[in-house]
Scaffold this active site. Structure first.
Site, short mmCIF file in Angstrom:
data_model
loop_
_atom_site.label_atom_id
_atom_site.label_comp_id
_atom_site.label_asym_id
_atom_site.label_seq_id
_atom_site.Cartn_x
_atom_site.Cartn_y
_atom_site.Cartn_z
N CYS A 1 -23.46 45.65 82.08
CA CYS A 1 -22.66 44.66 81.35
C CYS A 1 -22.64 43.34 82.13
CB CYS A 1 -21.24 45.17 81.15
SG CYS A 1 -20.11 43.93 80.47
N LYS B 1 -16.16 56.31 75.44
CA LYS B 1 -15.19 56.01 76.49
C LYS B 1 -14.28 57.22 76.77
CE LYS B 1 -14.92 51.15 75.06
NZ LYS B 1 -15.56 51.23 73.72
N VAL C 1 -14.43 46.41 79.65
CA VAL C 1 -14.81 46.18 81.05
C VAL C 1 -15.24 44.73 81.17
CG1 VAL C 1 -15.52 48.57 81.42
CG2 VAL C 1 -17.23 46.90 80.73
N GLU D 1 -10.77 40.61 81.37
CA GLU D 1 -11.49 39.36 81.14
C GLU D 1 -12.12 38.89 82.47
OE1 GLU D 1 -12.19 38.56 78.26
OE2 GLU D 1 -10.59 39.50 77.08
N SER D 2 -13.44 38.78 82.44
CA SER D 2 -14.19 38.56 83.67
C SER D 2 -13.84 37.26 84.39
CB SER D 2 -15.70 38.59 83.36
OG SER D 2 -16.04 37.61 82.39
#
Length: 241
Positions: free
Chosen positions: A30, A57, A70, A86-87
């Site tokens: 990802c 999941k 993720v 949230e990256s």
């Protein structure tokens, strides 16, 4: 701590040591999750990594990621062990929480300009997703990439962060690591113009050699194989395990 295996439906919740280390819930292929890995590694923050099968999941995953997304970063050392999602939020939190090896500029204007540039990156990431899913959007991808070519030229530095990679570099890198996926999807229609994108081409070459990027890197062949299996309906999440 990580086995590299992706936990799926029916997998028991992993028992992690109560050592106060951060716990990153991730998926190996990802690009958004990769952002968090790069931030953690750039900051040299010890942590545990738990990989999640996003097709199936685990039933308990909602306990650490309420939106079942993720990356999710569980703050094991904080009261009630809250999780962040949230990256970009995760990565900015890490940069503020762990001031060593800063990634964002300290200057308020430069910091704001970097955040605006990242907002504009959605044009490129959205085009990438459209190409992967629909096989269209290549022209939009090039137009969006022009913005970053011009910005890098304007800054006059090897990296968006200056003489070394910074926040913008690590937050956009995952999509450039996956350029081969566009070629896999579009075939001969995809041609990267190294003259049009001379600065970005050099930037890509330099980042490939960066120790932080190397710490969480997959080859074009590995990315291609993952997306082949995903398109076939049997995603091989454990390709690198």
């Amino acid at each position: 701590m990580s086995s590299g295996k992706h936990l799926a439906k029916g997998s028991p919740k992993p028992v992690l040591p109560e050592d106060g280390l951060l716990r990153l819930y991730s998926m190996r292929f990802c690009p958004f999750a990769q952002r968090a890995h790069l931030a953690l590694n750039a900051k040299k923050v010890p942590h545990h990594a738990v990989y999640i099968n996003l097709t199936e999941k685990p039933e308990w995953f909602g306990e650490v990621s309420p939106l079942l997304k993720v990356p999710a970063l569980q703050l094991a050392g904080e009261k009630n062990q809250p999780s962040l999602i949230e990256s970009l939020i995760i990565s900015e939190y890490l940069d503020e929480k762990y001031p060593e090896n800063p990634l964002l500029p300290k200057d308020a204007l430069k910091r704001a300009q970097d955040k605006i540039l990242l907002e504009r990156f959605s044009g490129l990431s959205n085009a990438f997703t459209k190409i992967r899913l629909e096989g269209t959007g290549l022209d939009d991808f090039w137009v969006a990439l022009d913005i970053f070519e011009k910005e890098l030229s304007k800054r006059g530095t090897a990296f968006f962060g200056g003489d070394k990679p910074g926040f913008v570099d690590y937050m956009i890198w995952p999509w450039f690591e996956r350029l081969s996926v566009i070629k896999l999807r579009l075939g001969d229609e995809y041609k990267f113009d190294e003259k049009r994108f001379a600065k970005i081409s050099q930037w890509i070459s330099l980042l490939k050699e960066d120790p932080v990027v190397q710490s969480f890197y997959a080859t074009p062949e590995q990315h291609d194989e993952f997306w082949r299996t995903r398109q076939a309906g049997n995603a091989n999440y454990d390709l690198l395990a």
